[in-house]
Design a protein around this motif. Structure first.
Motif, PDB file in Angstrom:
ATOM      1  N   ALA A 100       0.827  -1.211   0.000  1.00  0.00           N
ATOM      2  CA  ALA A 100       0.000   0.000   0.000  1.00  0.00           C
ATOM      3  C   ALA A 100       0.862   1.261   0.000  1.00  0.00           C
ATOM      4  O   ALA A 100       0.567   2.227  -0.711  1.00  0.00           O
ATOM      5  N   LEU A 101       1.938   1.259   0.791  1.00  0.00           N
ATOM      6  CA  LEU A 101       2.828   2.417   0.814  1.00  0.00           C
ATOM      7  C   LEU A 101       3.539   2.603  -0.526  1.00  0.00           C
ATOM      8  O   LEU A 101       3.740   3.736  -0.969  1.00  0.00           O
ATOM      9  N   ALA A 102       3.913   1.500  -1.166  1.00  0.00           N
ATOM     10  CA  ALA A 102       4.566   1.594  -2.478  1.00  0.00           C
ATOM     11  C   ALA A 102       3.608   2.184  -3.509  1.00  0.00           C
ATOM     12  O   ALA A 102       3.995   3.061  -4.302  1.00  0.00           O
ATOM     13  N   ILE A 103       2.361   1.729  -3.495  1.00  0.00           N
ATOM     14  CA  ILE A 103       1.361   2.279  -4.420  1.00  0.00           C
ATOM     15  C   ILE A 103       1.114   3.753  -4.123  1.00  0.00           C
ATOM     16  O   ILE A 103       1.026   4.580  -5.030  1.00  0.00           O
ATOM     17  N   SER A 104       1.033   4.089  -2.836  1.00  0.00           N
ATOM     18  CA  SER A 104       0.841   5.482  -2.443  1.00  0.00           C
ATOM     19  C   SER A 104       2.019   6.354  -2.868  1.00  0.00           C
ATOM     20  O   SER A 104       1.839   7.517  -3.229  1.00  0.00           O
ATOM     21  N   THR A 105       3.224   5.780  -2.840  1.00  0.00           N
ATOM     22  CA  THR A 105       4.411   6.516  -3.280  1.00  0.00           C
ATOM     23  C   THR A 105       4.307   6.866  -4.758  1.00  0.00           C
ATOM     24  O   THR A 105       4.585   7.997  -5.165  1.00  0.00           O
ATOM     25  N   VAL A 106       3.862   5.908  -5.555  1.00  0.00           N
ATOM     26  CA  VAL A 106       3.779   6.119  -7.001  1.00  0.00           C
ATOM     27  C   VAL A 106       2.625   7.062  -7.374  1.00  0.00           C
ATOM     28  O   VAL A 106       2.797   7.983  -8.166  1.00  0.00           O
ATOM     29  N   PHE A 107       1.452   6.836  -6.779  1.00  0.00           N
ATOM     30  CA  PHE A 107       0.265   7.568  -7.226  1.00  0.00           C
ATOM     31  C   PHE A 107      -0.092   8.793  -6.390  1.00  0.00           C
ATOM     32  O   PHE A 107      -0.810   9.663  -6.871  1.00  0.00           O
ATOM     33  N   SER A 111       5.885  10.410   0.941  1.00  0.00           N
ATOM     34  CA  SER A 111       7.299  10.608   1.246  1.00  0.00           C
ATOM     35  C   SER A 111       7.695   9.662   2.377  1.00  0.00           C
ATOM     36  O   SER A 111       7.124   9.727   3.467  1.00  0.00           O
ATOM     37  N   TRP A 112       8.657   8.822   2.097  1.00  0.00           N
ATOM     38  CA  TRP A 112       9.111   7.837   3.077  1.00  0.00           C
ATOM     39  C   TRP A 112       9.916   8.519   4.175  1.00  0.00           C
ATOM     40  O   TRP A 112      10.862   9.247   3.896  1.00  0.00           O
ATOM     41  N   THR A 113       9.552   8.263   5.402  1.00  0.00           N
ATOM     42  CA  THR A 113      10.305   8.766   6.555  1.00  0.00           C
ATOM     43  C   THR A 113      11.297   7.695   6.979  1.00  0.00           C
ATOM     44  O   THR A 113      11.128   6.513   6.628  1.00  0.00           O
ATOM     45  N   PRO A 114      12.321   8.059   7.745  1.00  0.00           N
ATOM     46  CA  PRO A 114      13.249   7.034   8.246  1.00  0.00           C
ATOM     47  C   PRO A 114      12.527   5.945   9.050  1.00  0.00           C
ATOM     48  O   PRO A 114      12.846   4.767   8.927  1.00  0.00           O
ATOM     49  N   LEU A 115      11.531   6.331   9.838  1.00  0.00           N
ATOM     50  CA  LEU A 115      10.791   5.352  10.630  1.00  0.00           C
ATOM     51  C   LEU A 115      10.015   4.380   9.732  1.00  0.00           C
ATOM     52  O   LEU A 115       9.984   3.167   9.990  1.00  0.00           O
ATOM     53  N   ALA A 116       9.412   4.888   8.662  1.00  0.00           N
ATOM     54  CA  ALA A 116       8.688   4.027   7.717  1.00  0.00           C
ATOM     55  C   ALA A 116       9.651   3.065   7.025  1.00  0.00           C
ATOM     56  O   ALA A 116       9.324   1.890   6.825  1.00  0.00           O
TER      57      ALA A 116
END
Length: 147
Positions: A100-107, A111-116
């Protein structure tokens, strides 16, 4: 913790249903019907108003989540659990938030945080550890090979 407990109980129910020959579609239909009924009772008892939007976007999203996200998704999961077992299928669901985070990154430009990143790395590492099987060693005993 409650969600994890319910997920585990659902996996055990899925395993039992599979053993009894109940199809994933039937199990899914009963589970969703009972869940919807329980939620309706909770809404009525709590006095919360039942409000439905009239916007097309709401209804399109609702239909998509109901058909693809729930019916197709849960049925696919139940089939997977029946084929490889609920324990192994359960570990696969740990990867869903990363997808889900990868899809959210693309679409959506997430922004990925160090914690994520740490969380995603630990999740993947945990799955690798759970599914990794050490190679079997061969022992020669009196002219025969054993594994």
């Amino acid at each position: 913790m409650f969600g994890t407990l319910m997920f585990s109980l659902g996996n055990m129910a899925s395993r039992k249903n599979s053993g009894l020959g109940i199809t994933p579609v039937s199990a899914n239909a009963w589970g969703m019907g009972i869940g919807a009924f329980v939620l309706l009772i909770i809404i009525l008892v709590s006095g919360q108003p039942l409000v439905l939007s009239t916007t097309p976007t709401y209804w399109l999203a609702l239909v998509y989540l109901a058909v693809i996200g729930s019916v197709a998704g849960f049925t696919a999961y139940l089939v997977l659990a029946a084929r490889i077992g609920s324990a192994r299928a359960g570990y696969a669901t740990v990867l869903f938030p990363i997808v889900a985070l990868a899809i959210s990154t693309v679409f959506e430009g997430y922004s990925w945080t160090p914690l994520a990143m740490i969380g995603a790395t630990l999740t993947i590492l945990g799955n690798v550890i759970m599914f990794w099987r050490p190679p079997t060693s061969r022992v020669i005993h009196q002219g025969s090979v054993r594994q």
